[in-house]
Design a protein around this motif. Structure first.
Motif, PDB file in Angstrom:
ATOM      1  N   SER A  49       0.813  -1.220   0.000  1.00 49.38           N
ATOM      2  CA  SER A  49       0.000   0.000   0.000  1.00 49.38           C
ATOM      3  C   SER A  49       0.844   1.267   0.000  1.00 49.38           C
ATOM      4  CB  SER A  49      -0.915   0.003   1.230  1.00 49.38           C
ATOM      5  OG  SER A  49      -0.148  -0.065   2.421  1.00 49.38           O
ATOM      6  N   ASP A  50       2.161   1.123   0.152  1.00 47.60           N
ATOM      7  CA  ASP A  50       3.084   2.259   0.191  1.00 47.60           C
ATOM      8  C   ASP A  50       4.198   2.000  -0.823  1.00 47.60           C
ATOM      9  OD1 ASP A  50       4.519   4.504   0.915  1.00 47.60           O
ATOM     10  OD2 ASP A  50       5.445   3.571   2.677  1.00 47.60           O
ATOM     11  N   PRO A  51       3.960   2.285  -2.114  1.00 45.47           N
ATOM     12  CA  PRO A  51       4.930   1.943  -3.159  1.00 45.47           C
ATOM     13  C   PRO A  51       6.356   2.441  -2.910  1.00 45.47           C
ATOM     14  CG  PRO A  51       2.847   2.589  -4.146  1.00 45.47           C
ATOM     15  CD  PRO A  51       2.717   2.856  -2.685  1.00 45.47           C
ATOM     16  N   PRO A  52       6.584   3.683  -2.413  1.00 47.91           N
ATOM     17  CA  PRO A  52       7.973   4.104  -2.178  1.00 47.91           C
ATOM     18  C   PRO A  52       8.736   3.205  -1.212  1.00 47.91           C
ATOM     19  CG  PRO A  52       6.522   6.010  -2.159  1.00 47.91           C
ATOM     20  CD  PRO A  52       5.640   4.798  -2.186  1.00 47.91           C
ATOM     21  N   SER A  53       8.016   2.512  -0.314  1.00 50.51           N
ATOM     22  CA  SER A  53       8.702   1.647   0.649  1.00 50.51           C
ATOM     23  C   SER A  53       9.316   0.424  -0.022  1.00 50.51           C
ATOM     24  CB  SER A  53       7.726   1.198   1.745  1.00 50.51           C
ATOM     25  OG  SER A  53       6.754   0.296   1.222  1.00 50.51           O
ATOM     26  N   LEU A  54       8.800   0.027  -1.179  1.00 49.20           N
ATOM     27  CA  LEU A  54       9.283  -1.177  -1.850  1.00 49.20           C
ATOM     28  C   LEU A  54      10.637  -0.956  -2.526  1.00 49.20           C
ATOM     29  CD1 LEU A  54       5.901  -2.313  -3.477  1.00 49.20           C
ATOM     30  CD2 LEU A  54       6.871  -3.005  -1.278  1.00 49.20           C
ATOM     31  N   THR A  55      10.953   0.302  -2.833  1.00 57.91           N
ATOM     32  CA  THR A  55      12.235   0.603  -3.488  1.00 57.91           C
ATOM     33  C   THR A  55      13.028   1.653  -2.712  1.00 57.91           C
ATOM     34  OG1 THR A  55      11.128   2.246  -4.888  1.00 57.91           O
ATOM     35  CG2 THR A  55      11.378   0.011  -5.783  1.00 57.91           C
ATOM     36  N   ALA A  56      12.729   1.806  -1.429  1.00 55.44           N
ATOM     37  CA  ALA A  56      13.423   2.817  -0.622  1.00 55.44           C
ATOM     38  C   ALA A  56      14.924   2.575  -0.621  1.00 55.44           C
ATOM     39  CB  ALA A  56      12.877   2.800   0.807  1.00 55.44           C
ATOM     40  N   GLU A  57      15.685   3.647  -0.560  1.00 55.70           N
ATOM     41  CA  GLU A  57      17.143   3.573  -0.566  1.00 55.70           C
ATOM     42  C   GLU A  57      17.686   3.890   0.827  1.00 55.70           C
ATOM     43  OE1 GLU A  57      18.449   6.210  -3.753  1.00 55.70           O
ATOM     44  OE2 GLU A  57      16.472   5.903  -4.664  1.00 55.70           O
ATOM     45  N   GLY A  58      18.833   3.324   1.151  1.00 56.30           N
ATOM     46  CA  GLY A  58      19.463   3.571   2.435  1.00 56.30           C
ATOM     47  C   GLY A  58      20.882   4.076   2.269  1.00 56.30           C
ATOM     48  N   ILE A  59      21.260   5.008   3.141  1.00 54.44           N
ATOM     49  CA  ILE A  59      22.633   5.530   3.142  1.00 54.44           C
ATOM     50  C   ILE A  59      23.178   5.459   4.553  1.00 54.44           C
ATOM     51  CG2 ILE A  59      24.116   7.528   2.741  1.00 54.44           C
ATOM     52  CD1 ILE A  59      22.114   8.546   0.710  1.00 54.44           C
ATOM     53  N   LEU A  60      24.327   4.812   4.713  1.00 51.25           N
ATOM     54  CA  LEU A  60      25.076   4.862   5.964  1.00 51.25           C
ATOM     55  C   LEU A  60      26.090   5.981   5.831  1.00 51.25           C
ATOM     56  CD1 LEU A  60      25.765   1.089   6.737  1.00 51.25           C
ATOM     57  CD2 LEU A  60      24.393   2.652   8.099  1.00 51.25           C
ATOM     58  N   LEU A  61      25.954   7.029   6.645  1.00 52.68           N
ATOM     59  CA  LEU A  61      26.812   8.204   6.534  1.00 52.68           C
ATOM     60  C   LEU A  61      27.664   8.334   7.790  1.00 52.68           C
ATOM     61  CD1 LEU A  61      27.500  10.688   4.782  1.00 52.68           C
ATOM     62  CD2 LEU A  61      25.775  11.953   6.082  1.00 52.68           C
ATOM     63  N   HIS A  62      28.983   8.287   7.618  1.00 50.04           N
ATOM     64  CA  HIS A  62      29.929   8.374   8.717  1.00 50.04           C
ATOM     65  C   HIS A  62      30.924   9.494   8.453  1.00 50.04           C
ATOM     66  CE1 HIS A  62      29.372   4.207  10.621  1.00 50.04           C
ATOM     67  NE2 HIS A  62      28.503   4.257   9.633  1.00 50.04           N
ATOM     68  N   PRO A  63      31.534  10.034   9.503  1.00 52.81           N
ATOM     69  CA  PRO A  63      32.658  10.943   9.269  1.00 52.81           C
ATOM     70  C   PRO A  63      33.840  10.173   8.698  1.00 52.81           C
ATOM     71  CG  PRO A  63      32.425  10.500  11.601  1.00 52.81           C
ATOM     72  CD  PRO A  63      31.245   9.877  10.931  1.00 52.81           C
ATOM     73  N   GLN A  64      34.627  10.846   7.901  1.00 50.88           N
ATOM     74  CA  GLN A  64      35.770  10.184   7.274  1.00 50.88           C
ATOM     75  C   GLN A  64      36.935  10.085   8.255  1.00 50.88           C
ATOM     76  OE1 GLN A  64      36.778  11.619   3.332  1.00 50.88           O
ATOM     77  NE2 GLN A  64      38.957  11.376   3.766  1.00 50.88           N
ATOM     78  N   VAL A  65      37.404   8.867   8.470  1.00 53.40           N
ATOM     79  CA  VAL A  65      38.596   8.621   9.277  1.00 53.40           C
ATOM     80  C   VAL A  65      39.522   7.781   8.410  1.00 53.40           C
ATOM     81  CG1 VAL A  65      39.529   7.634  11.396  1.00 53.40           C
ATOM     82  CG2 VAL A  65      37.267   8.701  11.408  1.00 53.40           C
ATOM     83  N   GLY A  66      40.630   8.337   7.983  1.00 54.65           N
ATOM     84  CA  GLY A  66      41.479   7.642   7.018  1.00 54.65           C
ATOM     85  C   GLY A  66      40.979   7.941   5.617  1.00 54.65           C
ATOM     86  N   GLY A  67      40.854   6.909   4.804  1.00 51.99           N
ATOM     87  CA  GLY A  67      40.421   7.096   3.421  1.00 51.99           C
ATOM     88  C   GLY A  67      38.925   7.285   3.305  1.00 51.99           C
ATOM     89  N   ALA A  68      38.530   7.902   2.189  1.00 50.21           N
ATOM     90  CA  ALA A  68      37.111   8.108   1.908  1.00 50.21           C
ATOM     91  C   ALA A  68      36.474   6.799   1.447  1.00 50.21           C
ATOM     92  CB  ALA A  68      36.940   9.181   0.847  1.00 50.21           C
ATOM     93  N   VAL A  69      35.193   6.643   1.745  1.00 53.52           N
ATOM     94  CA  VAL A  69      34.432   5.471   1.307  1.00 53.52           C
ATOM     95  C   VAL A  69      33.180   5.967   0.593  1.00 53.52           C
ATOM     96  CG1 VAL A  69      33.161   3.414   2.025  1.00 53.52           C
ATOM     97  CG2 VAL A  69      35.261   4.068   3.232  1.00 53.52           C
ATOM     98  N   ASP A  70      32.910   5.444  -0.585  1.00 54.30           N
ATOM     99  CA  ASP A  70      31.715   5.794  -1.353  1.00 54.30           C
ATOM    100  C   ASP A  70      31.362   4.591  -2.217  1.00 54.30           C
ATOM    101  OD1 ASP A  70      29.678   6.857  -2.815  1.00 54.30           O
ATOM    102  OD2 ASP A  70      30.815   8.531  -3.662  1.00 54.30           O
ATOM    103  N   GLU A  71      30.577   3.688  -1.646  1.00 50.30           N
ATOM    104  CA  GLU A  71      30.237   2.436  -2.329  1.00 50.30           C
ATOM    105  C   GLU A  71      28.735   2.200  -2.269  1.00 50.30           C
ATOM    106  OE1 GLU A  71      32.461   0.988  -3.997  1.00 50.30           O
ATOM    107  OE2 GLU A  71      34.284   1.867  -3.153  1.00 50.30           O
ATOM    108  N   THR A  72      28.229   1.442  -3.246  1.00 46.13           N
ATOM    109  CA  THR A  72      26.795   1.202  -3.366  1.00 46.13           C
ATOM    110  C   THR A  72      26.533  -0.233  -3.801  1.00 46.13           C
ATOM    111  OG1 THR A  72      26.427   3.515  -3.991  1.00 46.13           O
ATOM    112  CG2 THR A  72      24.662   1.982  -4.488  1.00 46.13           C
ATOM    113  N   MET A  73      25.434  -0.781  -3.316  1.00 46.50           N
ATOM    114  CA  MET A  73      24.990  -2.103  -3.754  1.00 46.50           C
ATOM    115  C   MET A  73      23.466  -2.132  -3.761  1.00 46.50           C
ATOM    116  SD  MET A  73      25.703  -4.433  -0.346  1.00 46.50           S
ATOM    117  CE  MET A  73      24.940  -4.028   1.236  1.00 46.50           C
ATOM    118  N   ILE A  74      22.901  -3.131  -4.421  1.00 38.61           N
ATOM    119  CA  ILE A  74      21.458  -3.332  -4.430  1.00 38.61           C
ATOM    120  C   ILE A  74      21.168  -4.669  -3.754  1.00 38.61           C
ATOM    121  CG2 ILE A  74      19.405  -3.655  -5.844  1.00 38.61           C
ATOM    122  CD1 ILE A  74      20.673  -1.820  -7.919  1.00 38.61           C
TER     123      ILE A  74
END
Length: 373
Positions: free
Chosen positions: A298-323
């Protein structure tokens, strides 16, 4: 870890968290001299209040009832007749008084009192204490106003100094400044500092996204509680079931896009005995639970909602994605040790991510296709 972040960047987080980013180039002397965030807030509110007192505090109207020898305002006929006041040459009246004892001024005085008792820097604590006494001398009561009272006391466009004063005072009572009060507040020290900066980080990112995205039709929610999709349970399960609360949630009704951002003030990677550095499993399970437990037809956006884990950078930068099972999950870092312009550029990158089309059919899809074919 908090000690590795320059105070100027904590100041920038604070400004975004308090919706005061327009003042980011002001008060540089106070920013540099402050020992910690409570001292910084005390210095800022003292500076703004001192300026305001030189031009007199803003006034407001308060309804008052009194028995007077002459008519003032409206006559309270019932009280006048009941008390037979006219026979004594008196009349019961209700009238408006122009006073300084307004909700906004009471809020600022209450904040000054609280800061004076909790700031470790003697000079700043003394300034706050003296200013609270000045408020008392001009008739401002020592009583914190309710949210309803503050809501009725609207600050006009031209009352710039009052807006700054009230915003700083709200921060004092909004669990953003650590206190020594028993209960849900936090003791000064390492744990309190970590919690404080994590809260600032979360609110700063949320407010920065709101400032950029709301004019473009997005809706931003912070701290929304979500429920487990329980069908049947024993009687003892609900009381012991842990709650779930998203840090930041972005919704675009026009496109049906939903993004859940979970902020953590820790390293995004942890050491593994066999694989080097890997993502912390608990955080990954958490964002997965936020996405999967809220799926509803009954809530179509919930079926394809996206998630982001956002942290402060310590050492190298991280920017990765998966499905994962139809949900795009990204892990990203933002450099809080960079200068202000770079930090804001990183926030704008999050905005561009929210405004871009889903990566589902772009880079991630392309990489998967290369692997399959």
């Amino acid at each position: 870890m908090a000690g590795e972040i320059p105070l100027r960047n904590i100041w920038l987080l604070f400004l975004y968290a308090a919706d005061l980013v327009q003042y980011k180039n002001s008060f540089e002397r106070d920013v540099e001299a402050a020992r910690d965030l409570p001292d910084l807030v005390g210095r800022l509110i003292a500076h703004v209040v001192e300026q305001r007192l030189r031009r007199n505090l803003s006034r407001g109207y308060r309804t008052r009832a009194a028995v007077l020898p002459r008519v003032r305002g409206r006559i309270d006929m019932l009280a006048t007749e009941t008390g037979q006041l006219m026979e004594r040459g008196q009349v019961a009246c209700q009238f408006q008084e122009h006073v300084m004892d307004t909700p906004r001024n009471r809020m600022v005085r209450a904040a000054l009192d609280r800061l004076a008792a909790r700031i470790s820097e003697p000079e700043t604590a003394h300034r706050c204490r003296s200013l609270a006494a000045d408020f008392s001398r001009v008739g401002v009561a020592n009583k914190r106003p309710s949210r309803a009272e503050l809501g009725l006391d609207q600050i006009g466009r031209n009352e710039r100094t009052d807006r700054m004063m009230v915003a700083l005072a709200r921060m004092v009572f909004d669990d953003t400044i650590p206190t020594e009060t028993m209960g849900s507040t936090f003791q000064p020290g390492t744990d309190a500092s970590e919690h404080l900066i994590r809260r600032l980080f979360e609110r700063a990112v949320g407010n920065a996204l709101r400032l950029e995205l709301e004019p473009q039709g997005w809706r931003i929610a912070q701290g929304r509680r979500i429920d487990w999709p329980v069908d049947v349970s024993t009687l003892g399960m609900p009381p012991i079931l842990p709650g779930m609360q998203t840090d930041i949630e972005l919704n675009n009704p026009a496109t049906g896009r939903r993004i859940i951002i979970d902020t953590k003030f820790t390293r995004i990677l942890t050491s593994s005995n066999f694989r080097g550095e890997i993502l912390k499993s608990g955080y990954l399970y958490q964002i997965y639970a936020y996405l999967r437990t809220q799926e509803r037809n009954s809530d179509p956006p919930s079926l394809t909602a996206e998630g982001i884990l956002l942290h402060p950078q310590v050492g190298g930068a991280v920017d990765e994605t998966m499905i994962v099972q139809g949900h795009q999950i990204s892990v990203r870092t933002i450099d809080l040790t960079a200068d202000a312009s770079e930090f804001e550029a990183s926030l704008r990158q999050l905005v561009r991510l929210a405004n871009s089309t889903s990566l589902r059919n772009e880079s991630v899809g392309g990489e998967i296709a290369q692997l399959l074919f």
